[in-house]
Design a protein around this motif. Structure first.
Motif, short mmCIF file in Angstrom:
data_model
loop_
_atom_site.label_atom_id
_atom_site.label_comp_id
_atom_site.label_asym_id
_atom_site.label_seq_id
_atom_site.Cartn_x
_atom_site.Cartn_y
_atom_site.Cartn_z
N GLU A 1 56.04 -13.70 8.91
CA GLU A 1 56.92 -14.86 9.00
C GLU A 1 56.14 -16.17 8.90
OE1 GLU A 1 58.82 -11.44 11.23
OE2 GLU A 1 56.83 -12.30 11.09
N VAL A 2 54.95 -16.21 9.50
CA VAL A 2 54.12 -17.41 9.44
C VAL A 2 53.71 -17.70 8.00
CG1 VAL A 2 51.86 -18.36 10.09
CG2 VAL A 2 53.30 -17.26 11.81
N VAL A 3 53.38 -16.68 7.25
CA VAL A 3 52.99 -16.86 5.84
C VAL A 3 54.15 -17.42 5.03
CG1 VAL A 3 52.29 -15.65 3.75
CG2 VAL A 3 51.24 -15.06 5.93
N GLN A 4 55.33 -16.87 5.24
CA GLN A 4 56.49 -17.35 4.50
C GLN A 4 56.84 -18.79 4.87
OE1 GLN A 4 59.64 -14.09 4.06
NE2 GLN A 4 58.21 -13.24 5.57
N GLN A 5 56.70 -19.13 6.15
CA GLN A 5 56.96 -20.50 6.60
C GLN A 5 55.93 -21.46 6.00
OE1 GLN A 5 59.53 -21.87 8.51
NE2 GLN A 5 58.58 -23.77 7.78
N SER A 6 54.68 -21.04 5.92
CA SER A 6 53.66 -21.93 5.34
C SER A 6 53.91 -22.15 3.85
CB SER A 6 52.24 -21.42 5.61
OG SER A 6 52.01 -20.20 4.97
N ARG B 1 50.74 -5.88 0.32
CA ARG B 1 49.68 -6.83 0.67
C ARG B 1 49.26 -7.65 -0.56
NH1 ARG B 1 46.75 -4.51 5.69
NH2 ARG B 1 48.19 -2.85 6.21
N ALA B 2 50.26 -8.05 -1.30
CA ALA B 2 50.05 -8.86 -2.49
C ALA B 2 50.40 -10.31 -2.18
CB ALA B 2 50.90 -8.32 -3.64
N ASP B 3 50.48 -11.13 -3.20
CA ASP B 3 50.77 -12.54 -3.02
C ASP B 3 52.27 -12.80 -3.09
OD1 ASP B 3 48.04 -13.23 -2.93
OD2 ASP B 3 47.94 -13.25 -5.11
N LEU B 4 52.71 -13.79 -2.31
CA LEU B 4 54.07 -14.30 -2.45
C LEU B 4 54.08 -15.24 -3.65
CD1 LEU B 4 54.75 -15.26 1.27
CD2 LEU B 4 55.44 -13.16 0.09
N THR B 5 55.21 -15.34 -4.33
CA THR B 5 55.29 -16.23 -5.48
C THR B 5 56.61 -16.98 -5.49
OG1 THR B 5 56.24 -14.51 -6.90
CG2 THR B 5 53.84 -14.74 -6.94
N CYS B 6 56.57 -18.13 -6.10
CA CYS B 6 57.80 -18.86 -6.38
C CYS B 6 57.58 -19.74 -7.60
CB CYS B 6 58.28 -19.67 -5.18
SG CYS B 6 57.34 -21.13 -4.80
N ILE B 7 58.69 -20.15 -8.19
CA ILE B 7 58.68 -20.97 -9.39
C ILE B 7 59.50 -22.23 -9.10
CG2 ILE B 7 59.45 -21.12 -11.80
CD1 ILE B 7 57.24 -19.06 -11.44
N ILE B 8 58.91 -23.37 -9.41
CA ILE B 8 59.63 -24.64 -9.31
C ILE B 8 59.81 -25.15 -10.74
CG2 ILE B 8 59.59 -27.00 -8.43
CD1 ILE B 8 57.72 -26.00 -6.21
N ASP C 1 61.38 -12.13 -4.13
CA ASP C 1 61.63 -11.34 -2.93
C ASP C 1 60.30 -11.05 -2.23
OD1 ASP C 1 62.33 -9.49 -0.99
OD2 ASP C 1 63.20 -8.04 -2.39
N PRO C 2 60.13 -11.44 -0.97
CA PRO C 2 58.85 -11.24 -0.30
C PRO C 2 58.58 -9.80 0.13
CG PRO C 2 60.40 -12.22 1.22
CD PRO C 2 61.08 -12.15 -0.12
N ALA C 3 59.61 -8.97 0.25
CA ALA C 3 59.42 -7.63 0.79
C ALA C 3 58.38 -6.80 0.01
CB ALA C 3 60.75 -6.90 0.88
N PRO C 4 58.47 -6.71 -1.32
CA PRO C 4 57.46 -5.92 -2.04
C PRO C 4 56.04 -6.48 -1.87
CG PRO C 4 59.34 -6.34 -3.47
CD PRO C 4 59.52 -7.17 -2.24
N SER C 5 55.92 -7.81 -1.90
CA SER C 5 54.60 -8.42 -1.74
C SER C 5 54.01 -8.13 -0.37
CB SER C 5 54.68 -9.93 -1.95
OG SER C 5 55.03 -10.21 -3.27
N LEU C 6 54.82 -8.26 0.65
CA LEU C 6 54.34 -8.01 2.01
C LEU C 6 53.98 -6.54 2.19
CD1 LEU C 6 56.86 -10.27 3.93
CD2 LEU C 6 54.43 -10.74 3.50
N ARG C 7 54.79 -5.66 1.63
CA ARG C 7 54.52 -4.21 1.73
C ARG C 7 53.21 -3.85 1.03
NH1 ARG C 7 58.56 -2.12 -1.45
NH2 ARG C 7 57.07 -2.34 -3.13
#
Length: 163
Positions: A91-96, A145-152, A137-143
């Protein structure tokens, strides 16, 4: 200016910082959240670093008058965020990541009454006046231990030219 250097100009704006303009720093060297802010995606991206890459998805030539035209760029900022934290909290990683995205949005919004990104463009995120953020979707990345990603994504209008 040329449409060929639009990605470089936008990356320069995102990585610039002035303590007097009120806009946030994005680079870690200036107390921002990102280790890397650069134009284009490298062949071998850094690992376990907080990264922001400026890409261009489209150029649209807009005819503004009989002999005037303008390039409209669709920018894509690709954010790669390590899914690890000293506390082990997902949760801390997603918030950051959310906090880092907020700073990027402030930087895209630019200075009050100046949407040119320091004179680099005619206007940014004004026509259309839209900035979109799409989170993977963060679930696969967290499972895994990969990176979270997003596109702006957002547009920038270049200066008009004769043509």
């Amino acid at each position: 200016m040329s449409s060929a250097d639009a990605v470089i100009r936008e990356a320069a704006w995102l990585s610039s910082f002035s303590p007097t303009d009120g806009l946030p720093a994005l680079l870690a060297a200036q107390d921002g959240p990102f280790d890397v802010v650069q134009p284009y995606h490298p062949r071998t991206p850094a690992s376990r670093q907080r990264q922001l890459y400026v890409l261009r998805r489209r150029i649209q030539e807009v005819r503004t008058a009989n002999v005037r035209r303008m390039a409209r760029h669709l920018f894509e900022l690709r954010i790669v965020w390590p899914a690890s934290s000293p506390t082990g909290s997902a949760e801390v990683v997603q918030q950051s990541l959310d906090e880092a995205v907020e700073l990027v949005l402030q930087r895209i919004g630019g200075l009050m009454l100046d949407k040119t990104h320091g004179g680099r463009f005619l206007s940014v995120a004004e026509d259309p006046a839209e900035v979109a953020v799409d989170f993977a979707d963060p679930a696969p990345s967290l499972r895994d231990r990969a990176d979270l990603t997003c596109i702006i994504s957002y547009s920038a209008d270049d200066v008009e030219i004769n043509g």
